[in-house]
Design an enzyme around this catalytic site. Structure first.
Site, mmCIF file in Angstrom:
data_model
loop_
_atom_site.group_PDB
_atom_site.id
_atom_site.type_symbol
_atom_site.label_atom_id
_atom_site.label_comp_id
_atom_site.label_asym_id
_atom_site.label_seq_id
_atom_site.Cartn_x
_atom_site.Cartn_y
_atom_site.Cartn_z
ATOM 1 N N LYS A 113 -9.362 -0.309 -1.430
ATOM 2 C CA LYS A 113 -8.727 -1.131 -0.402
ATOM 3 C C LYS A 113 -7.227 -0.846 -0.478
ATOM 4 O O LYS A 113 -6.656 -0.823 -1.568
ATOM 5 C CB LYS A 113 -9.016 -2.611 -0.728
ATOM 6 C CG LYS A 113 -8.267 -3.584 0.132
ATOM 7 C CD LYS A 113 -9.051 -3.924 1.363
ATOM 8 C CE LYS A 113 -8.228 -4.733 2.346
ATOM 9 N NZ LYS A 113 -8.548 -4.406 3.739
ATOM 10 N N ARG A 118 0.023 6.424 -23.137
ATOM 11 C CA ARG A 118 1.186 7.087 -23.744
ATOM 12 C C ARG A 118 2.397 6.162 -23.649
ATOM 13 O O ARG A 118 2.330 5.129 -22.998
ATOM 14 C CB ARG A 118 1.491 8.372 -22.964
ATOM 15 C CG ARG A 118 1.723 8.062 -21.502
ATOM 16 C CD ARG A 118 2.229 9.228 -20.704
ATOM 17 N NE ARG A 118 1.976 9.063 -19.297
ATOM 18 C CZ ARG A 118 2.705 8.353 -18.463
ATOM 19 N NH1 ARG A 118 3.765 7.704 -18.898
ATOM 20 N NH2 ARG A 118 2.390 8.248 -17.187
HETATM 21 P P1 ADP Z 1 -0.505 7.832 -9.936
HETATM 22 O O1 ADP Z 1 -1.371 8.017 -11.146
HETATM 23 O O2 ADP Z 1 -0.495 9.013 -9.036
HETATM 24 O O3 ADP Z 1 0.846 7.312 -10.278
HETATM 25 P P2 ADP Z 1 -1.430 5.117 -9.252
HETATM 26 O O4 ADP Z 1 -2.857 4.753 -9.089
HETATM 27 O O5 ADP Z 1 -0.754 4.666 -10.507
HETATM 28 O O6 ADP Z 1 -1.255 6.707 -9.069
HETATM 29 O O7 ADP Z 1 -0.600 4.565 -8.023
HETATM 30 C C1 ADP Z 1 0.767 4.872 -7.853
HETATM 31 C C2 ADP Z 1 1.357 3.982 -6.795
HETATM 32 O O8 ADP Z 1 0.655 4.162 -5.539
HETATM 33 C C3 ADP Z 1 1.260 2.491 -7.074
HETATM 34 O O9 ADP Z 1 2.296 2.019 -7.909
HETATM 35 C C4 ADP Z 1 1.352 1.951 -5.657
HETATM 36 O O10 ADP Z 1 2.678 2.019 -5.196
HETATM 37 C C5 ADP Z 1 0.538 2.930 -4.830
HETATM 38 N N1 ADP Z 1 -0.896 2.526 -4.741
HETATM 39 C C6 ADP Z 1 -1.899 2.879 -5.567
HETATM 40 N N2 ADP Z 1 -3.065 2.280 -5.210
HETATM 41 C C7 ADP Z 1 -2.809 1.520 -4.131
HETATM 42 C C8 ADP Z 1 -3.595 0.638 -3.283
HETATM 43 N N3 ADP Z 1 -4.901 0.435 -3.479
HETATM 44 N N4 ADP Z 1 -2.948 0.018 -2.252
HETATM 45 C C9 ADP Z 1 -1.633 0.209 -2.025
HETATM 46 N N5 ADP Z 1 -0.847 1.030 -2.772
HETATM 47 C C10 ADP Z 1 -1.411 1.677 -3.812
#
Ligand code: ADP
Length: 451
Positions: A201, A291
């Site tokens: 979502k 990490r």
């Molecule tokens: P990565 O490993 O590439 O950093 P993440 O899953 O940690 O990916 O997500 C990085 C960023 O992407 C989050 O901090 C947020 O800003 C955005 N994001 C990730 N998932 C969602 C989601 N379901 N809805 C809205 N924004 C998201």
């Protein structure tokens, strides 16, 4: 305790690890590429070994060269820092096969959390609240449509092996979905060699809030509060603070304890970060990083604990010497990631630093390997350093941040310092009212008046 450790990294984090090792009385070995012969971590280490030419795959990612460096110097353990080999489970296993300790979690936990689909499954099993989405990988457009209709549009297509904000595509309507799937898949394949994607979502106005945890692999685990990393550009963190302006103490304790209990259940060893999106009072797990993170100083400033020191002691087999009751949050900390980039176009700006004057004074910390006369090579990330400030209150931290940014001089290259000077004076930032889209909107609407 170890007598000697090798630091398999560069830049500010190599220096950060070196400092913790020195305080523990441990001898340090720096490794460097030919481009980093003049780097500060090389100058300050007890010994150094050149491990290859500039490209990271030939030097900082070169496992045989790192093993040889351990053998030549007699290093008993390797600290990987962040990036490079920090989340490479195979590297941890290879070190173990050579009787060298990896200063990080068990290989099985690195592998588990490195696959985001497995990580989410595990989080669910450990009673950590997750973003609604597909149960596993999505293979066909039909399956994607069905899941998207169940959870409701907009949805986010994410890469199972994702990192650094790559391989993520939003689909606002059913018509957007096939395209979002195809683009996310091809980006993921190119960046990670794995085109597995899943659906989540898409949250419209969340904050990014992450919990710092520490486990000893002997059944004990605690949390050290949270960091709010909602100020992002291209899904990459720019500015982090703790405690989050959005949480009260009972919400903080509740989510912290959920994370600590989950880590006790896993018997997790080392430092880790459990990342959530937070919207309308609810937390949604997105991933776990196994990490030390770039923004770890925020937690150090508000708890007084040295996380790298704890990492090293835990890797050496010590049980946790901090109990949950010992973790008392004091005041407020903010970190700015200062990059060698133009402050509004974000064009990389490697090159020679002609003059360097970092700020100082009460509550000001600069984690950087830069110095006057140092040339930032074009081969690696553009982080020049991190400015971290601490105050008794958020208002005091902001006041100190404004003053420190005005004092910070890095001449000869472009840096993002002017961006932070603008942000610290902005009313939304001062009031702590921002979500993960705030910075992009601010930049797109010309909020930044820098030529
Ligand atoms: P990565 O490993 O590439 O950093 P993440 O899953 O940690 O990916 O997500 C990085 C960023 O992407 C989050 O901090 C947020 O800003 C955005 N994001 C990730 N998932 C969602 C989601 N379901 N809805 C809205 N924004 C998201």
């Amino acid at each position: 305790m170890f007598d000697k450790i090798l630091i398999a990294n560069r830049g500010e984090i190599a220096l950060r690890i070196l400092r913790a090792a020195k305080e523990l009385g441990i001898a340090t070995v720096a490794v460097h590429s030919t481009a980093d012969a003049d780097a500060m971590h090389v100058k300050l280490a007890d010994e150094s070994v050149c491990i290859g030419p500039p490209p990271a795959r030939d030097s900082y990612l070169n496992i045989p060269a790192l093993l040889s460096a351990c053998e030549i110097t007699g290093a008993e353990a390797v600290h990987p820092g962040y990036g490079f080999l920090a989340e490479n489970a195979r590297f941890a296993e290879i070190l173990a096969e050579h009787q060298i300790e990896f200063i990080g979690p068990k290989a099985e936990h690195i592998r588990l959390m490195g696959d985001k689909i497995e990580a989410k499954r595990t989080a669910k099993r450990l009673n950590i609240p997750c973003v609604p989405g597909s149960e596993g990988a999505i293979y066909t457009n039909e399956d994607a449509q069905q899941v998207a209709e169940e959870i409701g549009f907009p949805v986010l297509v994410k890469a199972a092996s994702g990192g650094g904000g790559r391989g993520m595509k939003v689909a606002r309507t059913a018509d957007d979905l096939p395209n979002a799937l195809a683009t996310a898949r091809s980006e993921a394949k190119a960046a990670f060699g794995d085109d597995a994607v899943y659906l989540e979502k898409y949250l419209d106005k969340p904050r990014h809030i992450e919990v710092q945890i520490l486990g000893d692999g002997h059944g004990q685990a605690i949390h050290l509060g949270e960091r709010d990393c909602s100020l992002q550009r291209r899904h990459q963190k720019v500015f982090e603070e703790g405690p989050s302006p959005a949480l009260n103490s009972s919400q903080r304790e509740e989510i912290g304890e959920i994370c600590a209990a989950a880590m006790r259940e896993l018997n997790y060893k080392g430092v880790g970060t459990i990342e959530f999106l937070y919207e309308d009072g609810r937390f949604y797990f997105i991933e776990m990083n196994t990490r030390i993170q770039v923004e770890h100083p925020v937690t150090e400033m508000i708890t007084g604990f040295d996380l790298v020191n704890e990492q090293i002691k835990i890797a050496a087999g010590s049980p946790l010497c901090i109990s949950q009751r010992d973790v008392i949050l004091f005041g407020h900390a903010i970190e700015c990631r200062i990059n060698a980039e133009h402050p509004s176009s974000f064009r990389p700006s490697p090159g020679k630093i002609d003059y360097y004057h970092p700020p100082g004074g009460l509550g000001v910390r600069v984690d950087s390997a830069a110095y006057a006369g140092y040339t930032i090579p074009p081969y690696y990330d553009s982080l020049v350093g991190k400015l971290i400030v601490h105050g008794r209150t958020r208002t005091e931290a902001l006041m100190r941040l404004r003053r420190s940014l005005d004092e910070f001089i890095v001449d000869g290259i472009d840096t993002t310092i002017p961006l932070f000077r603008t942000l610290v004076r902005n009313a939304d930032i001062q009031n702590g009212i921002y979500d993960i889209h705030w910075l992009e909107k601010f930049l797109a609407t010309g909020g930044l008046d820098i030529a």
